[in-house]
Write a protein that holds these residues in place. Structure first.
Motif, PDB file in Angstrom:
ATOM      1  N   ARG A   1       0.856  -1.191   0.000  1.00 44.32           N
ATOM      2  CA  ARG A   1       0.000   0.000   0.000  1.00 44.32           C
ATOM      3  C   ARG A   1       0.886   1.233   0.000  1.00 44.32           C
ATOM      4  O   ARG A   1       2.013   1.220   0.524  1.00 44.32           O
ATOM      5  CB  ARG A   1      -0.932   0.016   1.201  1.00 44.32           C
ATOM      6  CG  ARG A   1      -0.197   0.129   2.525  1.00 44.32           C
ATOM      7  CD  ARG A   1      -1.176   0.128   3.672  1.00 44.32           C
ATOM      8  NE  ARG A   1      -0.467   0.239   4.939  1.00 44.32           N
ATOM      9  CZ  ARG A   1      -0.776   1.106   5.898  1.00 44.32           C
ATOM     10  NH1 ARG A   1      -1.784   1.941   5.758  1.00 44.32           N
ATOM     11  NH2 ARG A   1      -0.081   1.149   7.016  1.00 44.32           N
TER      12      ARG A   1
ATOM     13  N   PHE B   1       0.777   5.282   1.103  1.00 39.81           N
ATOM     14  CA  PHE B   1      -0.040   6.229   1.869  1.00 39.81           C
ATOM     15  C   PHE B   1       0.796   7.420   2.297  1.00 39.81           C
ATOM     16  O   PHE B   1       2.020   7.392   2.237  1.00 39.81           O
ATOM     17  CB  PHE B   1      -0.668   5.533   3.097  1.00 39.81           C
ATOM     18  CG  PHE B   1       0.321   5.024   4.125  1.00 39.81           C
ATOM     19  CD1 PHE B   1       0.878   3.750   3.994  1.00 39.81           C
ATOM     20  CD2 PHE B   1       0.698   5.795   5.214  1.00 39.81           C
ATOM     21  CE1 PHE B   1       1.794   3.267   4.929  1.00 39.81           C
ATOM     22  CE2 PHE B   1       1.610   5.327   6.160  1.00 39.81           C
ATOM     23  CZ  PHE B   1       2.159   4.055   6.013  1.00 39.81           C
TER      24      PHE B   1
ATOM     25  N   GLU C   1      -3.270   8.272   8.513  1.00 41.58           N
ATOM     26  CA  GLU C   1      -2.774   7.638   7.285  1.00 41.58           C
ATOM     27  C   GLU C   1      -3.835   7.692   6.203  1.00 41.58           C
ATOM     28  O   GLU C   1      -4.963   7.262   6.421  1.00 41.58           O
ATOM     29  CB  GLU C   1      -2.438   6.159   7.544  1.00 41.58           C
ATOM     30  CG  GLU C   1      -1.249   5.943   8.440  1.00 41.58           C
ATOM     31  CD  GLU C   1      -0.959   4.460   8.705  1.00 41.58           C
ATOM     32  OE1 GLU C   1      -0.103   4.176   9.544  1.00 41.58           O
ATOM     33  OE2 GLU C   1      -1.617   3.609   8.057  1.00 41.58           O
ATOM     34  N   GLN C   2      -3.488   8.196   5.043  1.00 44.18           N
ATOM     35  CA  GLN C   2      -4.416   8.247   3.910  1.00 44.18           C
ATOM     36  C   GLN C   2      -3.831   7.384   2.797  1.00 44.18           C
ATOM     37  O   GLN C   2      -2.793   7.721   2.225  1.00 44.18           O
ATOM     38  CB  GLN C   2      -4.579   9.684   3.394  1.00 44.18           C
ATOM     39  CG  GLN C   2      -5.123  10.672   4.403  1.00 44.18           C
ATOM     40  CD  GLN C   2      -6.638  10.557   4.566  1.00 44.18           C
ATOM     41  OE1 GLN C   2      -7.293   9.760   3.905  1.00 44.18           O
ATOM     42  NE2 GLN C   2      -7.182  11.360   5.466  1.00 44.18           N
ATOM     43  N   ILE C   3      -4.496   6.279   2.497  1.00 50.37           N
ATOM     44  CA  ILE C   3      -4.000   5.367   1.465  1.00 50.37           C
ATOM     45  C   ILE C   3      -4.426   5.872   0.095  1.00 50.37           C
ATOM     46  O   ILE C   3      -5.613   6.141  -0.131  1.00 50.37           O
ATOM     47  CB  ILE C   3      -4.537   3.939   1.693  1.00 50.37           C
ATOM     48  CG1 ILE C   3      -4.044   3.420   3.047  1.00 50.37           C
ATOM     49  CG2 ILE C   3      -4.102   3.006   0.559  1.00 50.37           C
ATOM     50  CD1 ILE C   3      -4.567   2.037   3.408  1.00 50.37           C
ATOM     51  N   THR C   4      -3.464   6.028  -0.805  1.00 45.77           N
ATOM     52  CA  THR C   4      -3.811   6.502  -2.153  1.00 45.77           C
ATOM     53  C   THR C   4      -3.718   5.392  -3.198  1.00 45.77           C
ATOM     54  O   THR C   4      -4.313   5.516  -4.264  1.00 45.77           O
ATOM     55  CB  THR C   4      -2.902   7.674  -2.586  1.00 45.77           C
ATOM     56  OG1 THR C   4      -1.541   7.234  -2.506  1.00 45.77           O
ATOM     57  CG2 THR C   4      -3.082   8.883  -1.685  1.00 45.77           C
TER      58      THR C   4
ATOM     59  N   TYR D   1       5.387  10.133   0.773  1.00 51.16           N
ATOM     60  CA  TYR D   1       4.650   8.876   0.945  1.00 51.16           C
ATOM     61  C   TYR D   1       5.432   7.823   1.714  1.00 51.16           C
ATOM     62  O   TYR D   1       6.662   7.869   1.797  1.00 51.16           O
ATOM     63  CB  TYR D   1       4.343   8.269  -0.428  1.00 51.16           C
ATOM     64  CG  TYR D   1       3.367   9.051  -1.260  1.00 51.16           C
ATOM     65  CD1 TYR D   1       1.998   8.844  -1.116  1.00 51.16           C
ATOM     66  CD2 TYR D   1       3.813   9.978  -2.198  1.00 51.16           C
ATOM     67  CE1 TYR D   1       1.093   9.540  -1.897  1.00 51.16           C
ATOM     68  CE2 TYR D   1       2.911  10.688  -2.984  1.00 51.16           C
ATOM     69  CZ  TYR D   1       1.549  10.463  -2.830  1.00 51.16           C
ATOM     70  OH  TYR D   1       0.670  11.158  -3.601  1.00 51.16           O
TER      71      TYR D   1
ATOM     72  N   SER E   1      -9.814   3.655   4.249  1.00 50.85           N
ATOM     73  CA  SER E   1      -8.915   4.793   4.057  1.00 50.85           C
ATOM     74  C   SER E   1      -8.774   5.134   2.568  1.00 50.85           C
ATOM     75  O   SER E   1      -8.846   6.302   2.175  1.00 50.85           O
ATOM     76  CB  SER E   1      -7.551   4.480   4.668  1.00 50.85           C
ATOM     77  OG  SER E   1      -6.574   5.416   4.246  1.00 50.85           O
ATOM     78  N   TYR E   2      -8.603   4.118   1.758  1.00 54.03           N
ATOM     79  CA  TYR E   2      -8.460   4.318   0.298  1.00 54.03           C
ATOM     80  C   TYR E   2      -9.695   4.994  -0.295  1.00 54.03           C
ATOM     81  O   TYR E   2      -9.593   5.833  -1.190  1.00 54.03           O
ATOM     82  CB  TYR E   2      -8.225   2.963  -0.368  1.00 54.03           C
ATOM     83  CG  TYR E   2      -8.131   2.995  -1.865  1.00 54.03           C
ATOM     84  CD1 TYR E   2      -6.997   3.479  -2.497  1.00 54.03           C
ATOM     85  CD2 TYR E   2      -9.181   2.536  -2.656  1.00 54.03           C
ATOM     86  CE1 TYR E   2      -6.900   3.497  -3.879  1.00 54.03           C
ATOM     87  CE2 TYR E   2      -9.091   2.549  -4.046  1.00 54.03           C
ATOM     88  CZ  TYR E   2      -7.948   3.033  -4.647  1.00 54.03           C
ATOM     89  OH  TYR E   2      -7.856   3.053  -6.013  1.00 54.03           O
TER      90      TYR E   2
END
Lengths: 190, 190
Positions: free
Chosen positions: B57, B59, B67-70, B93, B173-174
């Protein structure tokens, strides 16, 4: 003939005058009027487009029949609906000229032939695509991270040219804001 | 040695056994434990990574320390912070293993050498990058177009493997949802 494209290619790959002529043989120049469409929803996106001069926007029409702009392309940028381009599916997008524009178009089959004749252009397109991935990663991060006001400020600071050339309601659509809100932000941050 | 990578390359470019050995000479295999980091915020992203087996992952940590998962990457996917990779800037990241993973890493300078020795791989990477741009365009369209519930349903229908392999709070999160909301949606759409 196409100074912006040739200059950009030469930044990444060595090409000589003979090879420039080969490129010229394969590409097509389109002169678009303001609001003319390059691509319409329901058609496959058969080509990739380079803005030699001008400005394009890419948008789709949502369930409420509202235009949602997802991308712009100014001088020197490539644009296409790549899913449709790769799979020949009907596109869900429009690509349209915001102003009078000179667009270089390379059809899918023509691109294959061009890359066979000048394989060093694979490198140019690989680098361009890599930059496009980087730009999308940044776009997604900003959409996740910033408030709408911060997103507008980031955009107008990073791309002052857009704010000059692109109508305010289009910038609002791209940023997911109402035109009224953009107008307010503009006054507030003058 | 790296069957997934070699199989994927062969889908797009002809390479023979000697060339496979050349590729093996340039790449590095990393065995990651669950939760091990490939990249940390503040470091430049010096390599691109291919998931030979496993799941990663990507993030960032937002202003509220969340935590922000992109992005995710499963078997057969490439991942990197391309802005940092291109410009050598410190990355914003983290890239981290969600499970025990076998990762192929190609450092930037090594990639240059590999592409000099096997220029036909420019084509492979051009096609892979083009697909990555297509995937980002779709991601941005879905973020613009769908409600959060529709986004979840689209995601879980299109990528059932993720919902099996990736913890629910990471999917939340994603998708920009709370874990509680995803849990509700899951029950509702069972």
């Amino acid at each position: 003939m196409y100074p912006n494209l040739i200059r950009q290619i030469k930044r990444y790959v060595a090409i000589d005058d003979r090879e420039v002529l080969v490129i010229n043989k394969y590409i097509k120049l389109l002169n678009l009027k303001k609001k003319e469409d390059l691509l319409k929803e329901g058609q496959p996106c058969r080509a990739i487009y380079f803005v030699e001069k001008g400005c394009l926007r890419m948008f789709f029409i949502d369930k409420k029949s509202v235009e949602q702009i997802t991308q712009f392309a100014l001088d020197g940028w490539w644009i296409a609906d790549y899913f449709s381009f790769i799979d020949n599916n009907p596109s869900e997008y429009y690509i349209q000229a915001i102003e009078k524009s000179e667009i270089i178009s390379i059809d899918k089959l023509v691109l294959d032939d061009l890359l066979k004749e000048l394989p060093q252009l694979e490198r140019y397109f690989r680098i361009i695509m890599q930059k496009a991935v980087a730009a999308s990663q940044l776009r997604i991060k900003l959409m996740t991270e910033l408030t709408k006001e911060e997103f507008y400020l980031h955009f107008s600071t990073s791309f002052p040219e857009f704010v000059q050339r692109v109508p305010q309601y289009m910038i609002a659509s791209y940023l997911g804001l109402t035109p009224e809100y953009v107008s307010e932000l503009r006054k507030k941050n003058r």
